[in-house]
Design an enzyme around this catalytic site. Sequence first.
Site, PDB file in Angstrom:
ATOM      1  N   ARG A 211       8.366  -9.055 -12.545  1.00  0.00           N
ATOM      2  CA  ARG A 211       7.964 -10.180 -13.399  1.00  0.00           C
ATOM      3  C   ARG A 211       6.923 -11.056 -12.705  1.00  0.00           C
ATOM      4  O   ARG A 211       6.954 -12.276 -12.830  1.00  0.00           O
ATOM      5  CB  ARG A 211       9.206 -10.976 -13.792  1.00  0.00           C
ATOM      6  CG  ARG A 211      10.203 -10.117 -14.582  1.00  0.00           C
ATOM      7  CD  ARG A 211      11.595 -10.706 -14.599  1.00  0.00           C
ATOM      8  NE  ARG A 211      11.647 -11.946 -15.312  1.00  0.00           N
ATOM      9  CZ  ARG A 211      12.209 -13.067 -14.843  1.00  0.00           C
ATOM     10  NH1 ARG A 211      12.729 -13.109 -13.639  1.00  0.00           N
ATOM     11  NH2 ARG A 211      12.239 -14.148 -15.587  1.00  0.00           N
ATOM     12  N   GLY A 212       6.023 -10.409 -11.969  1.00  0.00           N
ATOM     13  CA  GLY A 212       4.927 -11.142 -11.327  1.00  0.00           C
ATOM     14  C   GLY A 212       5.442 -12.274 -10.470  1.00  0.00           C
ATOM     15  O   GLY A 212       6.337 -12.082  -9.646  1.00  0.00           O
ATOM     16  N   GLU A 213       4.891 -13.471 -10.713  1.00  0.00           N
ATOM     17  CA  GLU A 213       5.270 -14.611  -9.871  1.00  0.00           C
ATOM     18  C   GLU A 213       6.731 -15.018 -10.039  1.00  0.00           C
ATOM     19  O   GLU A 213       7.247 -15.843  -9.274  1.00  0.00           O
ATOM     20  CB  GLU A 213       4.360 -15.815 -10.165  1.00  0.00           C
ATOM     21  CG  GLU A 213       4.499 -16.318 -11.567  1.00  0.00           C
ATOM     22  CD  GLU A 213       3.517 -17.454 -11.897  1.00  0.00           C
ATOM     23  OE1 GLU A 213       3.549 -18.465 -11.200  1.00  0.00           O
ATOM     24  OE2 GLU A 213       2.750 -17.302 -12.860  1.00  0.00           O
ATOM     25  N   GLY A 215       9.289 -12.854  -9.867  1.00  0.00           N
ATOM     26  CA  GLY A 215      10.171 -11.995  -9.085  1.00  0.00           C
ATOM     27  C   GLY A 215      10.602 -10.738  -9.813  1.00  0.00           C
ATOM     28  O   GLY A 215       9.914 -10.257 -10.708  1.00  0.00           O
ATOM     29  N   ASP A 243       2.631  -1.507  -7.877  1.00  0.00           N
ATOM     30  CA  ASP A 243       2.672  -0.213  -7.178  1.00  0.00           C
ATOM     31  C   ASP A 243       3.090  -0.390  -5.727  1.00  0.00           C
ATOM     32  O   ASP A 243       3.819   0.437  -5.175  1.00  0.00           O
ATOM     33  CB  ASP A 243       1.291   0.458  -7.221  1.00  0.00           C
ATOM     34  CG  ASP A 243       0.762   0.535  -8.638  1.00  0.00           C
ATOM     35  OD1 ASP A 243       1.506   0.982  -9.507  1.00  0.00           O
ATOM     36  OD2 ASP A 243      -0.389   0.119  -8.862  1.00  0.00           O
TER      37      ASP A 243
HETATM   38  P1  AMP Z   1      -1.094  -2.229 -11.385  1.00  0.00           P
HETATM   39  O1  AMP Z   1      -1.857  -3.482 -11.042  1.00  0.00           O
HETATM   40  O2  AMP Z   1       0.137  -2.070 -10.551  1.00  0.00           O
HETATM   41  O3  AMP Z   1      -0.856  -2.067 -12.841  1.00  0.00           O
HETATM   42  O4  AMP Z   1      -2.002  -0.989 -10.954  1.00  0.00           O
HETATM   43  C1  AMP Z   1      -3.365  -1.026 -11.034  1.00  0.00           C
HETATM   44  C2  AMP Z   1      -3.946   0.348 -10.747  1.00  0.00           C
HETATM   45  O5  AMP Z   1      -3.669   1.225 -11.839  1.00  0.00           O
HETATM   46  C3  AMP Z   1      -5.447   0.238 -10.645  1.00  0.00           C
HETATM   47  O6  AMP Z   1      -5.843   0.424  -9.298  1.00  0.00           O
HETATM   48  C4  AMP Z   1      -5.984   1.295 -11.596  1.00  0.00           C
HETATM   49  O7  AMP Z   1      -6.896   2.172 -10.968  1.00  0.00           O
HETATM   50  C5  AMP Z   1      -4.766   2.080 -12.053  1.00  0.00           C
HETATM   51  N1  AMP Z   1      -4.822   2.413 -13.489  1.00  0.00           N
HETATM   52  C6  AMP Z   1      -5.396   1.707 -14.502  1.00  0.00           C
HETATM   53  N2  AMP Z   1      -5.242   2.335 -15.685  1.00  0.00           N
HETATM   54  C7  AMP Z   1      -4.568   3.471 -15.423  1.00  0.00           C
HETATM   55  C8  AMP Z   1      -4.081   4.559 -16.223  1.00  0.00           C
HETATM   56  N3  AMP Z   1      -4.252   4.597 -17.546  1.00  0.00           N
HETATM   57  N4  AMP Z   1      -3.389   5.554 -15.610  1.00  0.00           N
HETATM   58  C9  AMP Z   1      -3.161   5.506 -14.284  1.00  0.00           C
HETATM   59  N5  AMP Z   1      -3.576   4.524 -13.479  1.00  0.00           N
HETATM   60  C10 AMP Z   1      -4.274   3.525 -14.024  1.00  0.00           C
END
Ligand code: AMP
Length: 315
Positions: A211-213, A215, A243
């Site tokens: 949930r971002g900021e 937690g 990620d």
């Molecule tokens: P997050 O901020 O955790 O959502 O992840 C961001 C990362 O997801 C970025 O570095 C993008 O390159 C990657 N991303 C964006 N769109 C997609 C997609 N459709 N499928 C897989 N990875 C993606």
Amino acid sequence: MTSHGATQNGKLVVVGSLAIDTIETQGNRAAGVLGGAATYFAVAASFFAPVQIVGVVGDDFPQDELDWFRSRGIDLSGLEVRAGKTMRWTGRYHEDMNVRDTLSFEANVFDGYLPTLPAAYCDAPFVFLANIAPALQARVLDQMRAPRLVGADTMNFYIEGARADLERLLRRVPLLIINDEEARLLSGERNMVRAARKVLELGPTSLMIKRGEYGVLFFSGNSVFSAPAYPLEEVFDPTGAGDTFAGGVMGYLAATGDVSPAGIRKAIVYGSVVASFTVEAFSLDRLRTLTRDDIERRYRQFVSLTSFDVADASA
Ligand code: AMP
């Protein structure tokens, strides 16, 4: 311990995107920087455990970034380099950094890509299916022999665009790690507790909602655990926070092998710690200089941030 701090316990396989990103915040812009869900995940997890990447990049992917992954003990034998362009994504954050728009997305070499795992990956006890098409996530899972723990992430793009594949996959995923908007989209419920209950009906036995900021909430059976986000004065770039959270969680679990409820709670705090560093700079830049000692220091700050006197509370 190796030089970068990972122990040599359970191996961890990750499949997901490797990308070149362009990121715009209200005050800053970074073009052509390292991105991708598997990229963030693998680097975060490599602080704890040996990681094996499955994915594809184009022949434009910077060699020095591949060298950096290898220097962190990340196994690239499952990474294909194909003629063509690496996946590209451009995102723009609103003033409220929990909200962002995708300005462009090109799958490029991921189009038509079918992962085949090196034999050395198939026995790994831990596997994480980071963001990529659910059919590709399933193909990786098909090739794993008998993993102890399977975790997965997904995003709006696939919840809306590949729902049937995703639902088939979720029946095989014990641990789902998604953000609050994804939980809402997947369940059709606004309230997080109701959303969690519905998501758990789709197959996973455990669910972490980022949930971002605000937690993280963790649901498993009848238990709920809540961890705050580390309070930061400035969030520079939230890309990859989710990620790297997942990378910290799975990396810690793979390193300790402790998937008990107490072990998972500690893993959630380690994941939150790594994510809190990621957002301090663009792309993966903060992770380039981060050390295991930095992580341990902030882990201890987290413990004091959340500890209070039980005796006082019950008085
Ligand atoms: P997050 O901020 O955790 O959502 O992840 C961001 C990362 O997801 C970025 O570095 C993008 O390159 C990657 N991303 C964006 N769109 C997609 C997609 N459709 N499928 C897989 N990875 C993606």
